[in-house]
Write a protein that holds these residues in place. Structure first.
Motif, PDB file in Angstrom:
ATOM      1  N   SER A   1      24.115  50.982  49.604  1.00  0.00           N
ATOM      2  CA  SER A   1      23.444  51.255  48.687  1.00  0.00           C
ATOM      3  C   SER A   1      22.497  50.256  48.189  1.00  0.00           C
ATOM      4  CB  SER A   1      24.117  51.657  47.365  1.00  0.00           C
ATOM      5  OG  SER A   1      24.884  50.499  46.788  1.00  0.00           O
ATOM      6  N   ASP A   2      21.393  50.334  47.672  1.00  0.00           N
ATOM      7  CA  ASP A   2      20.359  49.316  47.099  1.00  0.00           C
ATOM      8  C   ASP A   2      20.709  48.684  45.834  1.00  0.00           C
ATOM      9  OD1 ASP A   2      18.971  49.625  49.603  1.00  0.00           O
ATOM     10  OD2 ASP A   2      17.489  51.304  48.788  1.00  0.00           O
ATOM     11  N   GLU A   3      21.927  49.006  45.391  1.00  0.00           N
ATOM     12  CA  GLU A   3      22.237  48.658  43.829  1.00  0.00           C
ATOM     13  C   GLU A   3      22.244  46.931  44.179  1.00  0.00           C
ATOM     14  OE1 GLU A   3      25.653  48.696  40.827  1.00  0.00           O
ATOM     15  OE2 GLU A   3      26.061  49.653  42.455  1.00  0.00           O
ATOM     16  N   GLU A   4      21.581  46.577  42.979  1.00  0.00           N
ATOM     17  CA  GLU A   4      21.445  45.079  42.955  1.00  0.00           C
ATOM     18  C   GLU A   4      22.616  44.135  42.765  1.00  0.00           C
ATOM     19  OE1 GLU A   4      18.508  41.737  41.131  1.00  0.00           O
ATOM     20  OE2 GLU A   4      18.039  43.659  40.767  1.00  0.00           O
ATOM     21  N   LEU A   5      22.929  43.401  43.390  1.00  0.00           N
ATOM     22  CA  LEU A   5      24.223  42.797  43.127  1.00  0.00           C
ATOM     23  C   LEU A   5      23.948  41.539  42.136  1.00  0.00           C
ATOM     24  CD1 LEU A   5      26.918  43.467  44.662  1.00  0.00           C
ATOM     25  CD2 LEU A   5      26.510  41.550  46.142  1.00  0.00           C
ATOM     26  N   THR A   6      23.883  41.800  40.896  1.00  0.00           N
ATOM     27  CA  THR A   6      23.908  40.980  39.907  1.00  0.00           C
ATOM     28  C   THR A   6      25.549  40.395  39.890  1.00  0.00           C
ATOM     29  OG1 THR A   6      24.721  42.583  38.204  1.00  0.00           O
ATOM     30  CG2 THR A   6      22.352  42.538  38.798  1.00  0.00           C
ATOM     31  N   PRO A   7      25.661  39.275  39.041  1.00  0.00           N
ATOM     32  CA  PRO A   7      26.871  38.675  38.546  1.00  0.00           C
ATOM     33  C   PRO A   7      27.695  39.823  38.076  1.00  0.00           C
ATOM     34  CG  PRO A   7      25.018  37.336  38.175  1.00  0.00           C
ATOM     35  CD  PRO A   7      24.417  38.411  38.411  1.00  0.00           C
ATOM     36  N   GLU A   8      27.082  40.573  37.210  1.00  0.00           N
ATOM     37  CA  GLU A   8      27.976  41.683  36.520  1.00  0.00           C
ATOM     38  C   GLU A   8      28.505  42.669  37.309  1.00  0.00           C
ATOM     39  OE1 GLU A   8      27.654  44.882  33.204  1.00  0.00           O
ATOM     40  OE2 GLU A   8      26.993  42.953  32.321  1.00  0.00           O
ATOM     41  N   THR A   9      27.759  43.060  38.389  1.00  0.00           N
ATOM     42  CA  THR A   9      28.304  44.206  39.313  1.00  0.00           C
ATOM     43  C   THR A   9      29.199  43.586  40.118  1.00  0.00           C
ATOM     44  OG1 THR A   9      25.818  45.051  39.414  1.00  0.00           O
ATOM     45  CG2 THR A   9      27.109  45.804  41.101  1.00  0.00           C
ATOM     46  N   LEU A  10      28.964  42.327  40.548  1.00  0.00           N
ATOM     47  CA  LEU A  10      29.853  41.605  41.509  1.00  0.00           C
ATOM     48  C   LEU A  10      31.181  41.518  40.869  1.00  0.00           C
ATOM     49  CD1 LEU A  10      30.393  40.483  44.336  1.00  0.00           C
ATOM     50  CD2 LEU A  10      29.606  38.206  43.250  1.00  0.00           C
ATOM     51  N   THR A  11      31.336  41.119  39.433  1.00  0.00           N
ATOM     52  CA  THR A  11      32.377  40.982  38.526  1.00  0.00           C
ATOM     53  C   THR A  11      33.266  42.225  38.686  1.00  0.00           C
ATOM     54  OG1 THR A  11      31.580  38.998  37.443  1.00  0.00           O
ATOM     55  CG2 THR A  11      33.212  40.394  36.486  1.00  0.00           C
ATOM     56  N   ARG A  12      32.350  43.411  38.309  1.00  0.00           N
ATOM     57  CA  ARG A  12      33.121  44.594  38.201  1.00  0.00           C
ATOM     58  C   ARG A  12      33.769  45.132  39.539  1.00  0.00           C
ATOM     59  NH1 ARG A  12      31.160  47.751  33.611  1.00  0.00           N
ATOM     60  NH2 ARG A  12      29.475  46.891  32.666  1.00  0.00           N
ATOM     61  N   THR A  13      32.945  44.847  40.656  1.00  0.00           N
ATOM     62  CA  THR A  13      33.632  45.308  42.019  1.00  0.00           C
ATOM     63  C   THR A  13      34.643  44.281  42.292  1.00  0.00           C
ATOM     64  OG1 THR A  13      31.193  45.531  42.805  1.00  0.00           O
ATOM     65  CG2 THR A  13      32.871  45.230  44.456  1.00  0.00           C
ATOM     66  N   LEU A  14      34.829  43.227  41.967  1.00  0.00           N
ATOM     67  CA  LEU A  14      35.884  42.164  42.413  1.00  0.00           C
ATOM     68  C   LEU A  14      37.074  42.869  41.467  1.00  0.00           C
ATOM     69  CD1 LEU A  14      34.367  38.845  42.338  1.00  0.00           C
ATOM     70  CD2 LEU A  14      35.379  39.799  44.403  1.00  0.00           C
ATOM     71  N   ILE A  15      36.728  42.988  40.199  1.00  0.00           N
ATOM     72  CA  ILE A  15      38.163  43.359  39.303  1.00  0.00           C
ATOM     73  C   ILE A  15      38.427  44.741  39.710  1.00  0.00           C
ATOM     74  CG2 ILE A  15      38.565  44.101  36.873  1.00  0.00           C
ATOM     75  CD1 ILE A  15      36.796  41.569  36.039  1.00  0.00           C
ATOM     76  N   ARG A  16      37.496  45.641  39.810  1.00  0.00           N
ATOM     77  CA  ARG A  16      37.957  47.151  40.518  1.00  0.00           C
ATOM     78  C   ARG A  16      38.905  47.055  41.702  1.00  0.00           C
ATOM     79  NH1 ARG A  16      33.551  49.333  40.365  1.00  0.00           N
ATOM     80  NH2 ARG A  16      33.702  50.398  38.375  1.00  0.00           N
ATOM     81  N   ASN A  17      38.448  46.115  42.655  1.00  0.00           N
ATOM     82  CA  ASN A  17      39.204  45.968  43.766  1.00  0.00           C
ATOM     83  C   ASN A  17      40.852  45.449  43.631  1.00  0.00           C
ATOM     84  OD1 ASN A  17      37.288  47.162  45.134  1.00  0.00           O
ATOM     85  ND2 ASN A  17      36.453  44.985  46.067  1.00  0.00           N
ATOM     86  N   GLU A  18      40.704  44.437  42.770  1.00  0.00           N
ATOM     87  CA  GLU A  18      42.049  43.747  42.198  1.00  0.00           C
ATOM     88  C   GLU A  18      42.928  44.814  41.666  1.00  0.00           C
ATOM     89  OE1 GLU A  18      44.762  40.810  42.069  1.00  0.00           O
ATOM     90  OE2 GLU A  18      43.077  40.956  43.463  1.00  0.00           O
ATOM     91  N   ALA A  19      42.285  45.579  40.533  1.00  0.00           N
ATOM     92  CA  ALA A  19      42.805  46.517  40.084  1.00  0.00           C
ATOM     93  C   ALA A  19      43.359  47.491  40.766  1.00  0.00           C
ATOM     94  CB  ALA A  19      41.983  47.056  38.798  1.00  0.00           C
ATOM     95  N   ARG A  20      42.794  47.899  41.634  1.00  0.00           N
ATOM     96  CA  ARG A  20      43.246  49.141  42.440  1.00  0.00           C
ATOM     97  C   ARG A  20      44.586  48.631  43.182  1.00  0.00           C
ATOM     98  NH1 ARG A  20      38.894  50.994  44.449  1.00  0.00           N
ATOM     99  NH2 ARG A  20      38.935  53.055  43.417  1.00  0.00           N
ATOM    100  N   PHE A  21      44.261  47.106  44.095  1.00  0.00           N
ATOM    101  CA  PHE A  21      45.580  46.728  44.658  1.00  0.00           C
ATOM    102  C   PHE A  21      46.925  46.726  43.584  1.00  0.00           C
ATOM    103  CE2 PHE A  21      48.261  43.125  45.190  1.00  0.00           C
ATOM    104  CZ  PHE A  21      48.904  43.511  46.466  1.00  0.00           C
ATOM    105  N   LEU A  22      46.478  46.329  42.287  1.00  0.00           N
ATOM    106  CA  LEU A  22      47.840  46.132  41.410  1.00  0.00           C
ATOM    107  C   LEU A  22      48.140  47.597  41.204  1.00  0.00           C
ATOM    108  CD1 LEU A  22      46.254  43.555  38.986  1.00  0.00           C
ATOM    109  CD2 LEU A  22      48.331  43.232  40.713  1.00  0.00           C
TER     110      LEU A  22
END
Length: 137
Positions: A1-22
């Motif tokens: 996707s062309d979604e811009e990787l802003t710090p906030e988008t990156l944070t959301r992605t990292l937290i979502r991945n970590e939360a999914r694991f948990l």
């Protein structure tokens, strides 16, 4: 996707991945793997645990009483605390959170078969490391 990787988008992605694991670890009963990823002291509902060992024992006991094999993780919504409060209200008092400490806190709201379960994350946006420090459902 062309979604811009802003710090906030990156944070959301990292937290979502970590939360999914948990969430997945809890649903499969692999509490030990989950506990290794958390930050301590960890707040589980109204109790505070200082070590992974204490938390693992408490969590295993809790999960044993539930049919987690019948629960499905449908979705995870990641929100900064201010947005979370607007949408869902303040975090439950039993978590005993210091309101001043919530500035850099994010919530990962998991939809577990229609029931909300929440991990709260605190982290360091500069080194992109986020760890859950509290859980409630």
């Amino acid at each position: 996707s062309d979604e811009e990787l802003t710090p906030e988008t990156l944070t959301r992605t990292l937290i979502r991945n970590e939360a999914r694991f948990l969430f997945q670890s809890l649903l499969t009963g692999d509490v030990r793997s989950a506990s290794a990823e958390l930050t301590y002291p960890f707040q589980l509902e109204d109790k505070r645990f200082n070590t992974p060992e204490e938390l693992v024992q408490a969590w295993v006991k809790q999960l044993r009483a539930r049919r987690t094999d019948l629960v499905t993780l449908y979705d995870i919504e990641v929100l900064p605390m201010a947005e979370m409060e607007k949408k869902y209200g303040k975090p439950p008092a039993r978590l005993g959170l210091d309101p001043r400490a919530l500035k850099d806190t994010w919530a990962a709201v998991g939809n577990l078969s229609g029931h909300a379960a929440i991990f709260l994350f605190r982290g360091n946006p500069t080194n992109l490391s986020w760890h859950a420090f509290a859980y409630t459902d």
